[in-house]
Design a protein around this motif. Sequence first.
Motif, PDB file in Angstrom:
ATOM      1  N   ASP A 178       0.808  -1.210   0.000  1.00 24.85           N
ATOM      2  CA  ASP A 178       0.000   0.000   0.000  1.00 24.85           C
ATOM      3  C   ASP A 178       0.846   1.267   0.000  1.00 24.85           C
ATOM      4  O   ASP A 178       1.777   1.403   0.805  1.00 24.85           O
ATOM      5  CB  ASP A 178      -0.898  -0.009   1.246  1.00 24.85           C
ATOM      6  N   GLY A 179       0.500   2.174  -0.909  1.00 24.65           N
ATOM      7  CA  GLY A 179       1.095   3.502  -0.895  1.00 24.65           C
ATOM      8  C   GLY A 179       0.557   4.285   0.289  1.00 24.65           C
ATOM      9  O   GLY A 179      -0.629   4.616   0.337  1.00 24.65           O
ATOM     10  N   ALA A 180       1.414   4.588   1.271  1.00 22.18           N
ATOM     11  CA  ALA A 180       0.965   5.166   2.537  1.00 22.18           C
ATOM     12  C   ALA A 180       0.407   6.572   2.393  1.00 22.18           C
ATOM     13  O   ALA A 180      -0.438   6.992   3.190  1.00 22.18           O
ATOM     14  CB  ALA A 180       2.122   5.169   3.535  1.00 22.18           C
ATOM     15  N   ALA A 181       0.857   7.323   1.366  1.00 22.12           N
ATOM     16  CA  ALA A 181       0.441   8.719   1.219  1.00 22.12           C
ATOM     17  C   ALA A 181      -0.877   8.880   0.478  1.00 22.12           C
ATOM     18  O   ALA A 181      -1.330  10.012   0.269  1.00 22.12           O
ATOM     19  CB  ALA A 181       1.544   9.509   0.494  1.00 22.12           C
ATOM     20  N   ASP A 182      -1.498   7.787   0.113  1.00 23.71           N
ATOM     21  CA  ASP A 182      -2.765   7.827  -0.609  1.00 23.71           C
ATOM     22  C   ASP A 182      -3.874   8.356   0.295  1.00 23.71           C
ATOM     23  O   ASP A 182      -4.176   7.755   1.322  1.00 23.71           O
ATOM     24  CB  ASP A 182      -3.098   6.410  -1.093  1.00 23.71           C
ATOM     25  N   PRO A 183      -4.540   9.475  -0.080  1.00 24.20           N
ATOM     26  CA  PRO A 183      -5.618  10.001   0.761  1.00 24.20           C
ATOM     27  C   PRO A 183      -6.892   9.170   0.692  1.00 24.20           C
ATOM     28  O   PRO A 183      -7.760   9.290   1.553  1.00 24.20           O
ATOM     29  CB  PRO A 183      -5.856  11.405   0.188  1.00 24.20           C
ATOM     30  N   VAL A 184      -7.014   8.319  -0.326  1.00 23.16           N
ATOM     31  CA  VAL A 184      -8.224   7.518  -0.518  1.00 23.16           C
ATOM     32  C   VAL A 184      -8.173   6.224   0.286  1.00 23.16           C
ATOM     33  O   VAL A 184      -9.115   5.878   1.006  1.00 23.16           O
ATOM     34  CB  VAL A 184      -8.438   7.203  -2.014  1.00 23.16           C
ATOM     35  N   SER A 185      -7.082   5.488   0.167  1.00 25.59           N
ATOM     36  CA  SER A 185      -6.970   4.182   0.843  1.00 25.59           C
ATOM     37  C   SER A 185      -5.518   3.903   1.213  1.00 25.59           C
ATOM     38  O   SER A 185      -4.983   2.840   0.906  1.00 25.59           O
ATOM     39  CB  SER A 185      -7.530   3.071  -0.053  1.00 25.59           C
ATOM     40  N   GLY A 186      -4.905   4.853   1.888  1.00 22.63           N
ATOM     41  CA  GLY A 186      -3.504   4.727   2.256  1.00 22.63           C
ATOM     42  C   GLY A 186      -3.283   4.108   3.621  1.00 22.63           C
ATOM     43  O   GLY A 186      -3.899   3.091   3.969  1.00 22.63           O
TER      44      GLY A 186
END
Length: 295
Positions: free
Chosen positions: A238-246
């Motif tokens: 998981d991309g941690a900086a994703d505001p949708v599903s991070g």
Amino acid sequence: MSQSVEGIDLSSWVEQSEVFEFQGHALRYWEAGEGEPLLLIHGFPSGSWDWQHLWRPLAQRYRVIACDMLGFGFSAKPRGHRYSLIEQADIQQALMTHLGIRRYHVLAHDYGDSVAQELLARDGAGPSFLASLCFLNGGLFPETHRPVLVQKLLMSPFGFLVGKGFNQDKLRQNFGRVFGPDTQPSERELAGFWEMIACNNGQAIMHRLIRYMPERKVHRDRWVIAMQKTRVPMRVIDGAADPVSGAHMVARYRELITRADTVLLDGIGHYPQVEAPEQVLAAYLDFRSEKAEAA
């Protein structure tokens, strides 16, 4: 970017596609490599070219398969169709049957995560056909999904107008918000994403495709129970900086899934396979290696 994860030109990608039919609809799919079958399931609103950086290195190790789901990419986009995650899972299974594949691994992203969850629930309810399951950023739990504004607007009574007015500039703006700050999509990538959406006038059905968001809520408990009970090896990358599903989604995953296997990519947004393909490849190959040793 290293040679091992070099992207594929979109026109070349399309030329390599094949076609199979599902209930009268023509669907584009791709296949390459040899070995254990690995099904790649793309996200919303694009298509299988999302996997362009991982396609060749994965095909060096596995028999990789991907299709543009109904309503996406270069597949059919029927205008009055009632799109469903359940039907999309049917399509994945139909493709596997078409190719004579009975057991396979899955690597999924975004919308594709929900399709993969449905496949996992089916795997637990009958003969097992999943060998392993790896999720990239996606709404595994409706309670942690944070849709962007355009998704909310598409869900509104005026969603069909929002879709009709969607263009490449608006795509750039929206993707700019969900990609990592230092891993923004290139102009080449944005042009490719847009071509997948615009093919066959895909903007006209975006408000129909977006119905997957409430559909996730309907199946939430069944899918989560399947994830909690399964013996199919699972990992989240998981991309941690994703505001949708991070990182917030991964925190919930760790709460709900015993012995949760998760990899967080710092600074990476919603499209890790595009933003950090080397890291995703390494994390995925490590997952497969660990599970092979444990078997």
